[in-house]
Design an enzyme around this catalytic site. Structure first.
Site, PDB file in Angstrom:
ATOM      1  N   GLY A  73       0.835  -1.212   0.000  1.00  0.00           N
ATOM      2  CA  GLY A  73       0.000   0.000   0.000  1.00  0.00           C
ATOM      3  C   GLY A  73       0.864   1.253   0.000  1.00  0.00           C
ATOM      4  CB  ALA A  74       4.252   1.845  -1.243  1.00  0.00           C
ATOM      5  N   GLY A 128      -0.911   7.754   1.272  1.00  0.00           N
ATOM      6  CA  GLY A 128      -1.079   7.747   2.721  1.00  0.00           C
ATOM      7  C   GLY A 128       0.139   7.252   3.507  1.00  0.00           C
ATOM      8  NE  ARG A 176      -4.160   4.102  -5.973  1.00  0.00           N
ATOM      9  CZ  ARG A 176      -4.486   5.024  -5.064  1.00  0.00           C
ATOM     10  NH1 ARG A 176      -5.122   6.099  -5.433  1.00  0.00           N
ATOM     11  NH2 ARG A 176      -4.177   4.851  -3.800  1.00  0.00           N
ATOM     12  CB  VAL A 221      -2.425  -7.541  -0.539  1.00  0.00           C
ATOM     13  CG1 VAL A 221      -1.158  -6.717  -0.588  1.00  0.00           C
ATOM     14  CG2 VAL A 221      -3.617  -6.707  -0.072  1.00  0.00           C
ATOM     15  CB  SER A 237      -7.383   0.705  12.939  1.00  0.00           C
ATOM     16  OG  SER A 237      -8.317   1.728  13.249  1.00  0.00           O
ATOM     17  CE1 TYR A 261     -10.201  -0.285   8.278  1.00  0.00           C
ATOM     18  CE2 TYR A 261     -10.849   0.960  10.219  1.00  0.00           C
ATOM     19  CZ  TYR A 261      -9.907   0.623   9.271  1.00  0.00           C
ATOM     20  OH  TYR A 261      -8.648   1.185   9.329  1.00  0.00           O
TER      21      TYR A 261
HETATM   22  P1  NDP Z   1      -4.844   5.321   1.878  1.00  0.00           P
HETATM   23  O1  NDP Z   1      -6.156   5.055   1.210  1.00  0.00           O
HETATM   24  O2  NDP Z   1      -4.194   6.629   1.658  1.00  0.00           O
HETATM   25  O3  NDP Z   1      -3.812   4.169   1.515  1.00  0.00           O
HETATM   26  C1  NDP Z   1      -4.189   2.823   1.426  1.00  0.00           C
HETATM   27  C2  NDP Z   1      -3.148   2.076   0.632  1.00  0.00           C
HETATM   28  O4  NDP Z   1      -3.529   0.683   0.571  1.00  0.00           O
HETATM   29  C3  NDP Z   1      -3.027   2.563  -0.790  1.00  0.00           C
HETATM   30  O5  NDP Z   1      -1.669   2.641  -1.148  1.00  0.00           O
HETATM   31  C4  NDP Z   1      -3.714   1.481  -1.603  1.00  0.00           C
HETATM   32  O6  NDP Z   1      -3.093   1.384  -2.867  1.00  0.00           O
HETATM   33  C5  NDP Z   1      -3.409   0.246  -0.758  1.00  0.00           C
HETATM   34  N1  NDP Z   1      -4.315  -0.857  -1.031  1.00  0.00           N
HETATM   35  C6  NDP Z   1      -5.647  -0.906  -0.812  1.00  0.00           C
HETATM   36  N2  NDP Z   1      -6.134  -2.076  -1.246  1.00  0.00           N
HETATM   37  C7  NDP Z   1      -5.087  -2.778  -1.749  1.00  0.00           C
HETATM   38  C8  NDP Z   1      -4.953  -4.039  -2.358  1.00  0.00           C
HETATM   39  N3  NDP Z   1      -6.006  -4.841  -2.547  1.00  0.00           N
HETATM   40  N4  NDP Z   1      -3.726  -4.452  -2.745  1.00  0.00           N
HETATM   41  C9  NDP Z   1      -2.654  -3.654  -2.567  1.00  0.00           C
HETATM   42  N5  NDP Z   1      -2.710  -2.440  -1.999  1.00  0.00           N
HETATM   43  C10 NDP Z   1      -3.923  -2.003  -1.612  1.00  0.00           C
HETATM   44  O7  NDP Z   1      -5.132   5.104   3.427  1.00  0.00           O
HETATM   45  P2  NDP Z   1      -4.148   5.063   4.696  1.00  0.00           P
HETATM   46  O8  NDP Z   1      -2.759   5.375   4.333  1.00  0.00           O
HETATM   47  O9  NDP Z   1      -4.797   5.854   5.741  1.00  0.00           O
HETATM   48  O10 NDP Z   1      -4.286   3.527   5.096  1.00  0.00           O
HETATM   49  C11 NDP Z   1      -3.192   2.663   5.295  1.00  0.00           C
HETATM   50  C12 NDP Z   1      -3.548   1.677   6.377  1.00  0.00           C
HETATM   51  O11 NDP Z   1      -3.774   2.384   7.584  1.00  0.00           O
HETATM   52  C13 NDP Z   1      -4.810   0.868   6.133  1.00  0.00           C
HETATM   53  O12 NDP Z   1      -4.576  -0.451   6.546  1.00  0.00           O
HETATM   54  C14 NDP Z   1      -5.857   1.545   7.025  1.00  0.00           C
HETATM   55  O13 NDP Z   1      -6.863   0.658   7.424  1.00  0.00           O
HETATM   56  C15 NDP Z   1      -4.972   1.945   8.195  1.00  0.00           C
HETATM   57  N6  NDP Z   1      -5.467   3.007   9.053  1.00  0.00           N
HETATM   58  C16 NDP Z   1      -5.818   4.228   8.555  1.00  0.00           C
HETATM   59  C17 NDP Z   1      -6.254   5.225   9.425  1.00  0.00           C
HETATM   60  C18 NDP Z   1      -6.695   6.560   8.942  1.00  0.00           C
HETATM   61  O14 NDP Z   1      -7.477   7.231   9.661  1.00  0.00           O
HETATM   62  N7  NDP Z   1      -6.232   7.044   7.814  1.00  0.00           N
HETATM   63  C19 NDP Z   1      -6.279   5.012  10.883  1.00  0.00           C
HETATM   64  C20 NDP Z   1      -5.945   3.670  11.283  1.00  0.00           C
HETATM   65  C21 NDP Z   1      -5.517   2.736  10.397  1.00  0.00           C
HETATM   66  P3  NDP Z   1      -3.829   1.053  -4.255  1.00  0.00           P
HETATM   67  O15 NDP Z   1      -5.193   1.647  -4.189  1.00  0.00           O
HETATM   68  O16 NDP Z   1      -2.938   1.683  -5.271  1.00  0.00           O
HETATM   69  O17 NDP Z   1      -3.818  -0.429  -4.331  1.00  0.00           O
HETATM   70  C1  8X3 Z   2      -9.133   4.306  10.904  1.00  0.00           C
HETATM   71  C2  8X3 Z   2      -9.543   4.998  12.162  1.00  0.00           C
HETATM   72  O1  8X3 Z   2     -11.504   5.532  13.665  1.00  0.00           O
HETATM   73  O2  8X3 Z   2     -11.808   5.867  11.263  1.00  0.00           O
HETATM   74  O3  8X3 Z   2      -8.753   3.011  11.157  1.00  0.00           O
HETATM   75  O4  8X3 Z   2     -11.759   3.659  12.175  1.00  0.00           O
HETATM   76  S1  8X3 Z   2     -11.239   4.989  12.301  1.00  0.00           S
END
Ligand code: NDP
Ligand code: 8X3
Length: 256
Positions: free
Chosen positions: A9-10, A13, A35, A59, A138, A151
């Site tokens: 997920g690089a 975010g 992407r 993934v 999370s 979730y």
């Molecule tokens: P973003 O949406 O900015 O990033 C998510 C990343 O995950 C993207 O790079 C996306 O890439 C990748 N991704 C999603 N689905 C797939 C897949 N099937 N295969 C490969 N890559 C995938 O969100 P965040 O950076 O916030 O999220 C990152 C992690 O942090 C997640 O696990 C999220 O649940 C967790 N999190 C986020 C919080 C928040 O409030 N933002 C708080 C707590 C946890 P692409 O679409 O290119 O595949």
């Molecule tokens: C993301 C944080 O509170 O939106 O994991 O679920 S919350």
């Protein structure tokens, strides 16, 4: 020796921020997401600083994950840190109205995808007798909120899987950390609300949320502790967020 970091997920975010922060330490990076263009742009930016290998991987695709890991060039197989970050939330409806397709996608990505990547990479770490798996859980895995349903369930899995993984690895110098962020402004809410930018923006308006860099610094810090120190979990919230009272439904004329 230069460390090798694999980040899922690089493309945005936390994952993208982790790539920048690890690159600044001089580590070599293996970056994956779906992407391709985003990954290539990131790799181009970082390639002045370090060696980067990027690969389009979903993934959720078990065969693709195992093919990707098994076909890593020899010089990239010595993985020091796996950041299992790829994940998403979809929807905020109550369980009785939520989309089962959304639930399946979250389970396939946040649970099964994390399982596949871990299971594919772990034998390489065991062979090299080193490694650190940093999972992105999370606060939703610990604290319930309306609409968090599946979730939160997936992130509770990440929490317990991380602990059980470390139990399996007892006696081996392979570390496991679960980082549990709270409210953080990334593309997370855009994805959660299926591309509704206004709705996503409203989640953060009037707040000072965490940003991706805050979590990336935490990830890098956990990875830099002395080899005998295992950071089991880190819960991170912005100061604008804290626990509230448990909900209590009161009887009214309407709901009697
Ligand atoms: P973003 O949406 O900015 O990033 C998510 C990343 O995950 C993207 O790079 C996306 O890439 C990748 N991704 C999603 N689905 C797939 C897949 N099937 N295969 C490969 N890559 C995938 O969100 P965040 O950076 O916030 O999220 C990152 C992690 O942090 C997640 O696990 C999220 O649940 C967790 N999190 C986020 C919080 C928040 O409030 N933002 C708080 C707590 C946890 P692409 O679409 O290119 O595949
Ligand atoms: C993301 C944080 O509170 O939106 O994991 O679920 S919350």
């Amino acid at each position: 020796m230069t460390s090798t970091i694999l980040i899922t997920g690089a493309s945005s975010g936390f994952g993208e921020a982790c790539a920048h922060h690890f690159a600044a330490t001089g580590a070599k990076l293996i970056l994956c997401a779906r992407r391709a263009l985003r990954l290539t742009e990131l790799a181009n930016k970082l390639s002045a600083q370090t060696d980067v290998l990027c690969e389009t991987v979903d993934v959720r695709d078990r065969d693709a994950v195992f093919k990707f890991v098994s076909e890593l060039p020899t010089e990239w197989q010595s993985i020091d840190v796996l950041v299992n970050n790829a994940g998403l939330a979809l929807g905020l409806e109550p369980a009785q109205a939520a989309s089962l397709d959304d639930w399946d996608t979250m389970i396939d990505t946040n649970i099964k995808g994390l399982n596949y990547m871990t299971r594919a990479v772990l034998p390489l770490m065991i062979e090299k007798n080193k490694g650190h798996i940093i999972n992105i859980g999370s606060i939703a895995g610990s604290y319930a909120y309306p609409g968090g349903n599946a979730y939160g369930g997936t992130k509770a899995y990440v929490k317990q899987f991380s602990r059980n993984l470390r139990a399996d690895l007892l006696g081996k110098p392979i570390r496991v950390t679960n980082i549990e962020p709270g409210l953080a402004e990334t593309e997370f809410s855009v994805v959660r609300f299926h591309g509704d930018l206004e709705k996503a923006k409203s989640v953060y308006s009037g707040t000072h949320p965490l940003f991706a860099d805050d979590i990336a610094r935490t990830v890098v810090w956990a990875s830099q502790q002395p080899a005998h120190v295992n950071i089991n979990s880190i819960e991170v919230m912005p100061t604008c967020q804290a626990w509230g009272p448990l909900g209590v439904a009161k009887e009214t004329q309407e709901n009697k």
